[in-house]
Design a protein around this motif. Structure first.
Motif, PDB file in Angstrom:
ATOM      1  N   MET A   1       0.845  -1.177   0.000  1.00  0.00           N
ATOM      2  CA  MET A   1       0.000   0.000   0.000  1.00  0.00           C
ATOM      3  C   MET A   1       0.889   1.237   0.000  1.00  0.00           C
ATOM      4  N   SER A   2       0.561   2.217  -0.830  1.00  0.00           N
ATOM      5  CA  SER A   2       1.384   3.417  -0.924  1.00  0.00           C
ATOM      6  C   SER A   2       1.204   4.299   0.309  1.00  0.00           C
ATOM      7  N   ALA A   3       2.178   5.153   0.541  1.00  0.00           N
ATOM      8  CA  ALA A   3       2.123   6.084   1.674  1.00  0.00           C
ATOM      9  C   ALA A   3       0.918   7.019   1.542  1.00  0.00           C
ATOM     10  N   LEU A   4       0.562   7.385   0.310  1.00  0.00           N
ATOM     11  CA  LEU A   4      -0.580   8.281   0.107  1.00  0.00           C
ATOM     12  C   LEU A   4      -1.892   7.585   0.478  1.00  0.00           C
ATOM     13  N   VAL A   5      -2.020   6.320   0.118  1.00  0.00           N
ATOM     14  CA  VAL A   5      -3.224   5.561   0.476  1.00  0.00           C
ATOM     15  C   VAL A   5      -3.305   5.401   1.986  1.00  0.00           C
ATOM     16  N   GLU A  74      -3.392  16.824 -12.853  1.00  0.00           N
ATOM     17  CA  GLU A  74      -2.233  16.050 -12.403  1.00  0.00           C
ATOM     18  C   GLU A  74      -2.421  15.594 -10.949  1.00  0.00           C
ATOM     19  N   MET A  75      -3.061  16.413 -10.126  1.00  0.00           N
ATOM     20  CA  MET A  75      -3.325  16.021  -8.736  1.00  0.00           C
ATOM     21  C   MET A  75      -4.286  14.830  -8.695  1.00  0.00           C
ATOM     22  N   ALA A  76      -5.338  14.881  -9.510  1.00  0.00           N
ATOM     23  CA  ALA A  76      -6.292  13.765  -9.576  1.00  0.00           C
ATOM     24  C   ALA A  76      -5.613  12.507 -10.125  1.00  0.00           C
ATOM     25  N   MET A  77      -4.822  12.670 -11.176  1.00  0.00           N
ATOM     26  CA  MET A  77      -4.121  11.521 -11.751  1.00  0.00           C
ATOM     27  C   MET A  77      -3.186  10.888 -10.737  1.00  0.00           C
ATOM     28  N   GLY A  78      -2.453  11.705  -9.984  1.00  0.00           N
ATOM     29  CA  GLY A  78      -1.526  11.178  -8.990  1.00  0.00           C
ATOM     30  C   GLY A  78      -2.229  10.396  -7.898  1.00  0.00           C
ATOM     31  N   ALA A  79      -3.376  10.908  -7.448  1.00  0.00           N
ATOM     32  CA  ALA A  79      -4.158  10.197  -6.429  1.00  0.00           C
ATOM     33  C   ALA A  79      -4.648   8.859  -6.976  1.00  0.00           C
ATOM     34  N   LEU A  80      -5.164   8.873  -8.203  1.00  0.00           N
ATOM     35  CA  LEU A  80      -5.603   7.626  -8.844  1.00  0.00           C
ATOM     36  C   LEU A  80      -4.442   6.647  -8.963  1.00  0.00           C
ATOM     37  N   ALA A  81      -3.304   7.123  -9.451  1.00  0.00           N
ATOM     38  CA  ALA A  81      -2.154   6.235  -9.675  1.00  0.00           C
ATOM     39  C   ALA A  81      -1.683   5.610  -8.371  1.00  0.00           C
ATOM     40  N   ALA A  83      -3.429   5.041  -5.729  1.00  0.00           N
ATOM     41  CA  ALA A  83      -4.454   4.113  -5.239  1.00  0.00           C
ATOM     42  C   ALA A  83      -4.551   2.853  -6.093  1.00  0.00           C
ATOM     43  N   THR A  84      -3.963   2.870  -7.285  1.00  0.00           N
ATOM     44  CA  THR A  84      -4.170   1.796  -8.249  1.00  0.00           C
ATOM     45  C   THR A  84      -2.927   0.970  -8.557  1.00  0.00           C
ATOM     46  N   VAL A  85      -1.778   1.591  -8.594  1.00  0.00           N
ATOM     47  CA  VAL A  85      -0.566   0.916  -9.071  1.00  0.00           C
ATOM     48  C   VAL A  85      -0.295  -0.366  -8.271  1.00  0.00           C
ATOM     49  N   PRO A  86      -0.059  -1.490  -8.962  1.00  0.00           N
ATOM     50  CA  PRO A  86       0.278  -2.725  -8.249  1.00  0.00           C
ATOM     51  C   PRO A  86       1.573  -2.553  -7.453  1.00  0.00           C
ATOM     52  N   ARG A  87       1.701  -3.321  -6.380  1.00  0.00           N
ATOM     53  CA  ARG A  87       2.870  -3.202  -5.489  1.00  0.00           C
ATOM     54  C   ARG A  87       4.196  -3.419  -6.195  1.00  0.00           C
ATOM     55  N   ASP A  88       4.197  -4.226  -7.250  1.00  0.00           N
ATOM     56  CA  ASP A  88       5.449  -4.539  -7.930  1.00  0.00           C
ATOM     57  C   ASP A  88       5.757  -3.595  -9.093  1.00  0.00           C
TER      58      ASP A  88
END
Length: 153
Positions: A1-5, A74-81, A83-88
């Motif tokens: 899980m990312s630090a932002l999530v 870009e702020m919305a895209m970053g939040a989405l990314a 929350a979505t990007v796989p751990r690897d």
């Protein structure tokens, strides 16, 4: 899980939690702070940012400036990314293709969206973005291109 999530989960239930989260998130990329936006929603494949129409983001004709809209996207895209990007995997923005379709003459909601299958392979990934006025008029639409790659082991 990312630090932002993780940060989002910690602040979600707090009074003014969205504002607290958005303010801290804005410090990750200081130009986000210039638009005074609030992350209204952040989940895998979807993020929504509310950008208030203030004098500091207006252009010479009194509408929300094009670059403020790009910052919101870009702020919305970053939040989405995040929350979505796989751990690897990891991501980095690669480009932006935007069309301004109407005057941004009110507060703005910026939406970023992807499909789950887009995140399965490395390479280019298009994040759809659009900005809407309070009346639901699309004033900005386009794509932010990300580069997705596997993390080094």
């Amino acid at each position: 899980m990312s630090a932002l999530v993780t940060l989002r989960e910690k602040t979600h239930g707090l009074p003014m939690g969205k504002k607290i989260f958005s303010t801290i998130y804005s410090q990750k990329a200081p130009y986000f702070a210039t638009i005074h936006a609030t992350v209204a929603e952040m989940r895998p494949n979807y993020a929504e940012v509310h950008l208030p129409k203030r004098r500091s983001v207006q252009n010479h004709i009194g509408t929300v400036h094009a670059i403020a809209l790009c910052n919101g996207a870009e702020m919305a895209m970053g939040a989405l990314a995040e929350a979505t990007v796989p751990r690897d995997k990891r991501w980095i923005p690669k480009g932006m293709d935007i069309r301004y379709t109407a005057k941004a003459d009110s507060d703005i909601t910026v939406v970023a969206e992807t499909e789950p299958e887009q995140w399965e392979k490395d390479g280019d990934l298009d994040v759809r973005v659009q900005a809407l006025t309070v009346d639901g008029v699309v004033c900005f639409e386009g794509v932010i291109k990300l580069w997705i790659s596997s993390k080094q082991k």
